[in-house]
Design a protein around this motif. Sequence first.
Motif, PDB file in Angstrom:
ATOM      1  N   MET A  24      31.205  31.640  38.854  1.00 24.71           N
ATOM      2  CA  MET A  24      31.278  32.563  37.749  1.00 24.71           C
ATOM      3  C   MET A  24      31.962  33.864  38.174  1.00 24.71           C
ATOM      4  O   MET A  24      32.747  34.418  37.416  1.00 24.71           O
ATOM      5  CB  MET A  24      29.873  32.855  37.212  1.00 24.71           C
ATOM      6  CG  MET A  24      29.196  31.664  36.527  1.00 24.71           C
ATOM      7  SD  MET A  24      30.134  30.958  35.169  1.00 24.71           S
ATOM      8  CE  MET A  24      30.113  32.298  34.022  1.00 24.71           C
ATOM      9  N   LYS A  25      31.639  34.342  39.370  1.00 24.58           N
ATOM     10  CA  LYS A  25      32.245  35.588  39.843  1.00 24.58           C
ATOM     11  C   LYS A  25      33.756  35.447  39.954  1.00 24.58           C
ATOM     12  O   LYS A  25      34.490  36.384  39.643  1.00 24.58           O
ATOM     13  CB  LYS A  25      31.668  35.989  41.196  1.00 24.58           C
ATOM     14  CG  LYS A  25      30.252  36.488  41.138  1.00 24.58           C
ATOM     15  CD  LYS A  25      29.774  36.864  42.519  1.00 24.58           C
ATOM     16  CE  LYS A  25      28.321  37.280  42.486  1.00 24.58           C
ATOM     17  NZ  LYS A  25      27.835  37.635  43.824  1.00 24.58           N
ATOM     18  N   LEU A  26      34.194  34.284  40.399  1.00 23.75           N
ATOM     19  CA  LEU A  26      35.622  34.045  40.546  1.00 23.75           C
ATOM     20  C   LEU A  26      36.324  34.181  39.200  1.00 23.75           C
ATOM     21  O   LEU A  26      37.348  34.860  39.086  1.00 23.75           O
ATOM     22  CB  LEU A  26      35.870  32.659  41.142  1.00 23.75           C
ATOM     23  CG  LEU A  26      37.316  32.272  41.407  1.00 23.75           C
ATOM     24  CD1 LEU A  26      37.878  33.125  42.539  1.00 23.75           C
ATOM     25  CD2 LEU A  26      37.421  30.817  41.766  1.00 23.75           C
ATOM     26  N   VAL A  27      35.776  33.584  38.173  1.00 23.31           N
ATOM     27  CA  VAL A  27      36.379  33.625  36.839  1.00 23.31           C
ATOM     28  C   VAL A  27      36.282  35.025  36.251  1.00 23.31           C
ATOM     29  O   VAL A  27      37.246  35.540  35.677  1.00 23.31           O
ATOM     30  CB  VAL A  27      35.704  32.592  35.906  1.00 23.31           C
ATOM     31  CG1 VAL A  27      36.205  32.730  34.491  1.00 23.31           C
ATOM     32  CG2 VAL A  27      35.942  31.187  36.423  1.00 23.31           C
ATOM     33  N   GLU A  28      35.122  35.663  36.414  1.00 24.22           N
ATOM     34  CA  GLU A  28      34.917  36.983  35.822  1.00 24.22           C
ATOM     35  C   GLU A  28      35.815  38.056  36.436  1.00 24.22           C
ATOM     36  O   GLU A  28      36.343  38.902  35.733  1.00 24.22           O
ATOM     37  CB  GLU A  28      33.456  37.410  35.995  1.00 24.22           C
ATOM     38  CG  GLU A  28      32.490  36.634  35.136  1.00 24.22           C
ATOM     39  CD  GLU A  28      31.041  36.982  35.455  1.00 24.22           C
ATOM     40  OE1 GLU A  28      30.788  37.833  36.330  1.00 24.22           O
ATOM     41  OE2 GLU A  28      30.156  36.382  34.823  1.00 24.22           O
ATOM     42  N   HIS A  29      35.966  38.017  37.759  1.00 22.95           N
ATOM     43  CA  HIS A  29      36.655  39.116  38.439  1.00 22.95           C
ATOM     44  C   HIS A  29      38.079  38.808  38.883  1.00 22.95           C
ATOM     45  O   HIS A  29      38.856  39.732  39.140  1.00 22.95           O
ATOM     46  CB  HIS A  29      35.837  39.559  39.657  1.00 22.95           C
ATOM     47  CG  HIS A  29      34.461  40.031  39.312  1.00 22.95           C
ATOM     48  ND1 HIS A  29      34.217  41.225  38.675  1.00 22.95           N
ATOM     49  CD2 HIS A  29      33.253  39.449  39.493  1.00 22.95           C
ATOM     50  CE1 HIS A  29      32.929  41.364  38.495  1.00 22.95           C
ATOM     51  NE2 HIS A  29      32.301  40.301  38.990  1.00 22.95           N
ATOM     52  N   ASP A  68      47.222  30.078  43.668  1.00 30.20           N
ATOM     53  CA  ASP A  68      47.213  29.800  45.101  1.00 30.20           C
ATOM     54  C   ASP A  68      46.288  30.734  45.885  1.00 30.20           C
ATOM     55  O   ASP A  68      45.908  30.442  47.010  1.00 30.20           O
ATOM     56  CB  ASP A  68      48.632  29.846  45.678  1.00 30.20           C
ATOM     57  CG  ASP A  68      49.301  31.189  45.486  1.00 30.20           C
ATOM     58  OD1 ASP A  68      48.980  31.890  44.511  1.00 30.20           O
ATOM     59  OD2 ASP A  68      50.168  31.533  46.320  1.00 30.20           O
ATOM     60  N   GLU A  69      45.882  31.859  45.290  1.00 34.66           N
ATOM     61  CA  GLU A  69      44.954  32.777  45.953  1.00 34.66           C
ATOM     62  C   GLU A  69      43.497  32.425  45.668  1.00 34.66           C
ATOM     63  O   GLU A  69      42.601  32.880  46.370  1.00 34.66           O
ATOM     64  CB  GLU A  69      45.211  34.219  45.503  1.00 34.66           C
ATOM     65  CG  GLU A  69      46.514  34.788  45.983  1.00 34.66           C
ATOM     66  CD  GLU A  69      46.724  36.220  45.526  1.00 34.66           C
ATOM     67  OE1 GLU A  69      45.749  36.856  45.063  1.00 34.66           O
ATOM     68  OE2 GLU A  69      47.849  36.709  45.636  1.00 34.66           O
ATOM     69  N   LEU A  70      43.238  31.638  44.656  1.00 33.98           N
ATOM     70  CA  LEU A  70      41.864  31.354  44.231  1.00 33.98           C
ATOM     71  C   LEU A  70      41.017  30.648  45.288  1.00 33.98           C
ATOM     72  O   LEU A  70      39.842  30.991  45.434  1.00 33.98           O
ATOM     73  CB  LEU A  70      41.870  30.582  42.920  1.00 33.98           C
ATOM     74  CG  LEU A  70      42.442  31.351  41.715  1.00 33.98           C
ATOM     75  CD1 LEU A  70      42.401  30.492  40.468  1.00 33.98           C
ATOM     76  CD2 LEU A  70      41.714  32.663  41.494  1.00 33.98           C
ATOM     77  N   PRO A  71      41.539  29.671  46.048  1.00 31.31           N
ATOM     78  CA  PRO A  71      40.679  29.036  47.062  1.00 31.31           C
ATOM     79  C   PRO A  71      40.154  30.029  48.108  1.00 31.31           C
ATOM     80  O   PRO A  71      38.983  29.985  48.476  1.00 31.31           O
ATOM     81  CB  PRO A  71      41.576  27.985  47.709  1.00 31.31           C
ATOM     82  CG  PRO A  71      42.579  27.653  46.645  1.00 31.31           C
ATOM     83  CD  PRO A  71      42.816  28.954  45.916  1.00 31.31           C
ATOM     84  N   LEU A  72      41.012  30.948  48.575  1.00 26.31           N
ATOM     85  CA  LEU A  72      40.563  31.944  49.548  1.00 26.31           C
ATOM     86  C   LEU A  72      39.521  32.876  48.941  1.00 26.31           C
ATOM     87  O   LEU A  72      38.513  33.213  49.579  1.00 26.31           O
ATOM     88  CB  LEU A  72      41.753  32.761  50.063  1.00 26.31           C
ATOM     89  CG  LEU A  72      42.736  32.037  50.965  1.00 26.31           C
ATOM     90  CD1 LEU A  72      43.924  32.928  51.280  1.00 26.31           C
ATOM     91  CD2 LEU A  72      42.053  31.602  52.252  1.00 26.31           C
ATOM     92  N   LEU A  73      39.763  33.280  47.705  1.00 26.32           N
ATOM     93  CA  LEU A  73      38.805  34.151  47.032  1.00 26.32           C
ATOM     94  C   LEU A  73      37.467  33.441  46.822  1.00 26.32           C
ATOM     95  O   LEU A  73      36.399  34.031  47.005  1.00 26.32           O
ATOM     96  CB  LEU A  73      39.368  34.629  45.689  1.00 26.32           C
ATOM     97  CG  LEU A  73      40.528  35.615  45.782  1.00 26.32           C
ATOM     98  CD1 LEU A  73      41.189  35.781  44.428  1.00 26.32           C
ATOM     99  CD2 LEU A  73      40.038  36.948  46.300  1.00 26.32           C
ATOM    100  N   PHE A  74      37.523  32.161  46.453  1.00 24.65           N
ATOM    101  CA  PHE A  74      36.287  31.399  46.262  1.00 24.65           C
ATOM    102  C   PHE A  74      35.498  31.314  47.565  1.00 24.65           C
ATOM    103  O   PHE A  74      34.280  31.495  47.565  1.00 24.65           O
ATOM    104  CB  PHE A  74      36.595  29.993  45.743  1.00 24.65           C
ATOM    105  CG  PHE A  74      35.366  29.147  45.615  1.00 24.65           C
ATOM    106  CD1 PHE A  74      34.495  29.340  44.560  1.00 24.65           C
ATOM    107  CD2 PHE A  74      35.079  28.175  46.561  1.00 24.65           C
ATOM    108  CE1 PHE A  74      33.344  28.574  44.450  1.00 24.65           C
ATOM    109  CE2 PHE A  74      33.936  27.412  46.457  1.00 24.65           C
ATOM    110  CZ  PHE A  74      33.063  27.605  45.399  1.00 24.65           C
ATOM    111  N   GLN A  75      36.187  31.041  48.665  1.00 24.49           N
ATOM    112  CA  GLN A  75      35.503  30.951  49.956  1.00 24.49           C
ATOM    113  C   GLN A  75      34.840  32.282  50.314  1.00 24.49           C
ATOM    114  O   GLN A  75      33.716  32.311  50.818  1.00 24.49           O
ATOM    115  CB  GLN A  75      36.489  30.540  51.059  1.00 24.49           C
ATOM    116  CG  GLN A  75      36.963  29.121  50.945  1.00 24.49           C
ATOM    117  CD  GLN A  75      35.836  28.125  51.114  1.00 24.49           C
ATOM    118  OE1 GLN A  75      34.919  28.330  51.882  1.00 24.49           O
ATOM    119  NE2 GLN A  75      35.894  27.033  50.375  1.00 24.49           N
TER     120      GLN A  75
END
Length: 148
Positions: free
Chosen positions: A1-6, A13-20
Amino acid sequence: MKLVEHYSHKPADELPLLFQRILSNSTIDWFRRQQTHRAHFANLDDFEDAEGDIDTDALSHLLAADATQAQESSETEAQRSQTLRQIEQELELLPSRQREAFLLRYWEEMDLAETATIMGCSQGSVKTHCFRAVAALSKALKIRGISL
């Protein structure tokens, strides 16, 4: 949820690093909360004697120790809060690239490659920005009488 919200505005291509990073920080936060909870809540069974009676002397000693610790920790907490405010004020005065490099590397604990990818520059540039940020912060905080 934080990933989608923020971070929904970030490239895919940056989302996997941010998710981790979010997952790692959330896990660390959970363990810190558990440690804090265990530190504040004691099991009264620990104070029972062989007959099942609660040893009131041990309990009163524990409560007195907790009160002293709470007083010391609130003073320490106030000092820490004031120091953090001063650091944040000095961070705001840094040039944007230095501030970004510093926050990603040291506050978000990202490695050099992750930081370079997010900032869109080379790893050498990240090192330079971080070095300059640390030097400027160190000088400004020494002027304020803060030594870390």
